[in-house]
Design a protein around this motif. Structure first.
Motif, mmCIF file in Angstrom:
data_model
loop_
_atom_site.group_PDB
_atom_site.id
_atom_site.type_symbol
_atom_site.label_atom_id
_atom_site.label_comp_id
_atom_site.label_asym_id
_atom_site.label_seq_id
_atom_site.Cartn_x
_atom_site.Cartn_y
_atom_site.Cartn_z
ATOM 1 N N UNK A 123 0.826 -1.209 0.000
ATOM 2 C CA UNK A 123 0.000 0.000 0.000
ATOM 3 C C UNK A 123 0.864 1.265 0.000
ATOM 4 N N UNK A 124 1.950 1.236 0.754
ATOM 5 C CA UNK A 124 2.803 2.429 0.848
ATOM 6 C C UNK A 124 4.010 2.347 -0.077
ATOM 7 N N UNK A 125 4.051 1.324 -0.921
ATOM 8 C CA UNK A 125 5.102 1.152 -1.927
ATOM 9 C C UNK A 125 6.499 1.254 -1.315
ATOM 10 N N UNK A 126 6.678 0.596 -0.186
ATOM 11 C CA UNK A 126 7.981 0.569 0.474
ATOM 12 C C UNK A 126 8.889 -0.444 -0.221
ATOM 13 N N UNK A 127 10.191 -0.232 -0.112
ATOM 14 C CA UNK A 127 11.131 -1.164 -0.749
ATOM 15 C C UNK A 127 11.428 -2.360 0.143
ATOM 16 N N UNK A 185 8.840 4.139 2.619
ATOM 17 C CA UNK A 185 7.446 4.155 2.158
ATOM 18 C C UNK A 185 7.125 5.472 1.460
ATOM 19 N N UNK A 186 6.066 5.466 0.694
ATOM 20 C CA UNK A 186 5.622 6.674 0.000
ATOM 21 C C UNK A 186 4.251 7.081 0.525
ATOM 22 N N UNK A 187 4.062 8.380 0.616
ATOM 23 C CA UNK A 187 2.807 8.898 1.135
ATOM 24 C C UNK A 187 1.637 8.614 0.215
ATOM 25 N N UNK A 188 0.447 8.622 0.793
ATOM 26 C CA UNK A 188 -0.786 8.413 0.028
ATOM 27 C C UNK A 188 -1.780 9.501 0.408
ATOM 28 N N UNK A 189 -2.928 9.481 -0.256
ATOM 29 C CA UNK A 189 -3.973 10.438 0.107
ATOM 30 C C UNK A 189 -4.424 10.213 1.540
ATOM 31 N N UNK A 190 -4.402 8.965 1.964
ATOM 32 C CA UNK A 190 -4.792 8.620 3.323
ATOM 33 C C UNK A 190 -3.865 9.245 4.358
ATOM 34 N N UNK A 212 -2.108 11.987 3.716
ATOM 35 C CA UNK A 212 -1.933 13.396 3.325
ATOM 36 C C UNK A 212 -0.508 13.669 2.828
ATOM 37 N N UNK A 213 0.091 12.651 2.252
ATOM 38 C CA UNK A 213 1.438 12.792 1.705
ATOM 39 C C UNK A 213 2.549 12.565 2.713
ATOM 40 N N UNK A 214 2.212 12.426 3.994
ATOM 41 C CA UNK A 214 3.239 12.237 5.012
ATOM 42 C C UNK A 214 3.817 10.829 4.932
ATOM 43 N N UNK A 215 5.112 10.710 5.207
ATOM 44 C CA UNK A 215 5.779 9.401 5.246
ATOM 45 C C UNK A 215 6.409 9.181 6.623
#
Length: 590
Positions: free
Chosen positions: A209-213, A502-507, A509-512
């Motif tokens: 979901x957060x596209x983490x490596x 990880x990469x931020x999402x709309x959920x 609010x862009x925060x990681x």
């Protein structure tokens, strides 16, 4: 005539038994593993008709007896080329039974001027029987065994692998190699396969979901040090170790070293309380600290007061305030504390891959290092080291030794002898105080998304910028982690969750940051695995009563009789900050 009749009967019976209608052996007669009995007791099978397989390497099971690694009987096919008359015809006959056999290569081997060549490895006993029925002179068999991991990816990095000669080359297989070869009794690990699978599912969902490596999670019994689950993603099928990528083999839980970020503030608070340097009512400055061209500040300061009491420093995770606490402790005492807590050495665990932390030498441990280490930067630790330190605050202050071996108990109350508990580094009083502070982080601080209703979780967020391949921090590329325990009224388990880049999402609010990513993942894992561990959510009324018992004010009042609490005008760390600021101020500015 009588003898002719008898010998004729024997010959006829032999003809039927070997050529016309040979009967295939029963599964147990060709060495198949008896279901649900990885290595049965010979006495228990006496008179049953079963034939024990010739297996040399012991089975590995989880704490409940679920096989994680077992050996299956196989056969190696070899030949003496000097006895082979027609190599081409022999190769074709063998290929009819072993369709994966390379005919040209087999012919080449059979034509060699040697007395021994392997033709096929690890064939099933039924194929051995079929080849034997061909009656080819010069073809022979060698009994062996093949390691199999029935649960595939489950705990792959922990189990490791064996080589072609059945010797361990990684993980538990390597660490316990002699034990597994010398004692056929199953090796019982502390892992719970059910919990391991559930945690992997939740962590993998968050990673996707957060596209983490990458990602890692560890669940440990705070009293015994037993590792109930250990996840490292990406992972691989343990049956395919040889073809797995280096990234998949890499065990992030014990080999990976990461800056712990604010999860390390738990250690800063613990050593300050234990050494008597700070108290819950003492207050520390949140004003950004400038050291040369660097600045120690907080990501968000709009809700910060200029001074925060110790519980608030933890709840809101202030970097400058943590730096002040660390300076109050001082260089030598901070270094000694981390050494005693095991943060300067390899964490003792039954995995050869466990790495050493990355820490500055004592001669380079200056005041700047004291401050940065105080809020979790400037050192790199394994996730296992962090969860071990967390467990110390939940078991009354004892530093346990993590282990992958199961103890005799199963999810019941643990009563351990004093000498089994490990060094008592934090007093019971201070451990209870830290436990209440960790609960405060979740109820009123930045760890609210870690809450799991009815389980009274507590913990600490941790966000650290990643260091690039060529050094230097990567902006907006974070390691996000949450370390905590449950239930906080009587902690049983410590849990650490980490996502790499990880990469931020709309959920979010862009925060990681950890509060948005690691904390909710922590919550989902607790909610899912706690019932498997025999823990069930308490009703809301009971939960409120327990919370009231754990309650701690963000700004505790100064007790009567305390003459000079730390705070404005009385902060030993301020002198060091001023000294550092003056030391790093350009000459022309004086």
């Amino acid at each position: 005539m009588g003898f002719l009749f008898l010998y004729g009967g024997v010959a006829l019976k032999a003809l039927f038994a070997t050529i016309l209608a040979p009967m295939a052996p029963l599964p147990n007669q060709v060495g198949a593993i008896i279901p649900d009995i990885p290595h049965p007791d010979p006495k228990a099978l006496a008179g049953s008709g079963f034939v024990l397989p010739n297996i040399q390497r012991a089975t590995i099971t989880d704490r409940n007896g679920q096989p994680l690694a077992l050996s299956l009987p196989v056969v190696q096919v070899y030949a003496n080329p000097m006895e082979i008359i027609e190599p081409e015809d022999v190769a074709k006959q063998l290929h009819s039974i072993l369709p994966n056999l390379n005919i040209p290569e087999t012919i080449r081997r059979l034509k060699q001027k040697k007395q021994f060549v392997y033709l096929a490895r690890n064939i099933a006993p039924v194929d051995e029987l079929a080849i034997n029925n061909l009656g080819i002179p010069g073809i022979y068999f060698e009994n062996g065994e093949q390691r199999h991991y029935p649960l595939g990816t489950l705990a792959a990095q922990i189990l490791g692998a064996v080589d072609i000669d059945n010797h361990g080359i990684a993980g538990v297989e390597k660490y316990f190699n002699q034990r597994l070869l010398s004692d056929r009794t199953p090796l019982r690990l502390s892992l719970d396969a059910r919990v391991q699978a559930a945690m992997r599912d939740e962590l993998n969902e968050a990673k996707t979901r957060f596209r983490a490596i990458g990602a890692s999670a560890i669940l440990m019994d705070v009293h015994t040090g037993e590792i109930i689950a250990m996840i490292s993603l990406p992972d691989y099928d343990a049956n395919n170790f040889a073809h797995a990528s280096d990234d998949a083999r890499f065990n992030r839980a014990v080999t990976g070293m990461y800056e712990p970020g604010s999860t390390f503030k738990l250690q800063t608070a613990a050593m300050a309380l234990q050494l008597g340097v700070a108290h819950p009512w003492d207050q520390f400055s949140t004003t950004p600290i400038k050291v040369g061209r660097f600045k120690i500040s907080d990501l968000k300061t709009d809700h910060f007061a200029p001074w925060l009491a110790l519980p608030s420093v933890m709840a809101f995770s202030s970097n400058p305030a943590s730096a002040h606490i660390a300076l109050d402790v001082g260089r030598e005492r901070q270094h000694d504390w981390l050494k005693n807590m095991g943060f300067l050495d390899r964490v003792p665990v039954e995995l050869p891959e466990a790495g050493r932390p990355i820490v500055p030498s004592l001669k380079n441990w200056g005041e700047t290092t004291v401050m940065t280490v105080g809020f979790g930067h400037g050192v790199a630790e394994s996730p296992l080291a962090i969860v071990r330190g967390t467990a110390t605050t939940g078991n009354g202050g004892y530093l346990v030794t993590p282990t992958l071996l199961a103890r005799d108990h199963l999810n019941d109350d643990v009563v351990m002898a004093e000498e089994e508990k490990g060094p008592h580094l934090i007093s019971t009083h201070n451990a209870d105080l830290l436990r209440r502070i960790l609960r405060l982080v979740v109820t009123k601080g930045i760890g609210k998304k870690a809450e799991s209703p009815g389980y009274l979780v507590g913990g600490k967020t941790g966000t650290a910028e990643k260091i690039g391949a060529h050094g230097g921090y990567l902006k907006h590329v974070n390691i996000t982690a949450f370390t905590g325990m449950f239930p906080m009224n009587a902690p049983r388990y410590a849990l650490y969750v980490m996502l790499d880049a990880p990469q931020g999402t709309a959920e979010t609010h862009g925060w990681t940051t950890a509060g948005w990513i690691a904390a909710p993942t922590f919550s989902k894992i607790v909610t899912r695995v706690a019932p498997m561990l025999g823990l069930f959510p308490v009703p809301p009324e009971k939960a409120q009563q327990l919370d009231d018992q754990l309650a701690l004010a963000l700004t505790p009042p100064v007790p009567p009789g305390v003459r000079r609490p730390l705070g404005p005008g009385n902060d030993p760390g301020a002198a060091a900050v001023n000294r550092l600021a003056a030391k790093h101020t350009p000459h022309h500015a004086h």
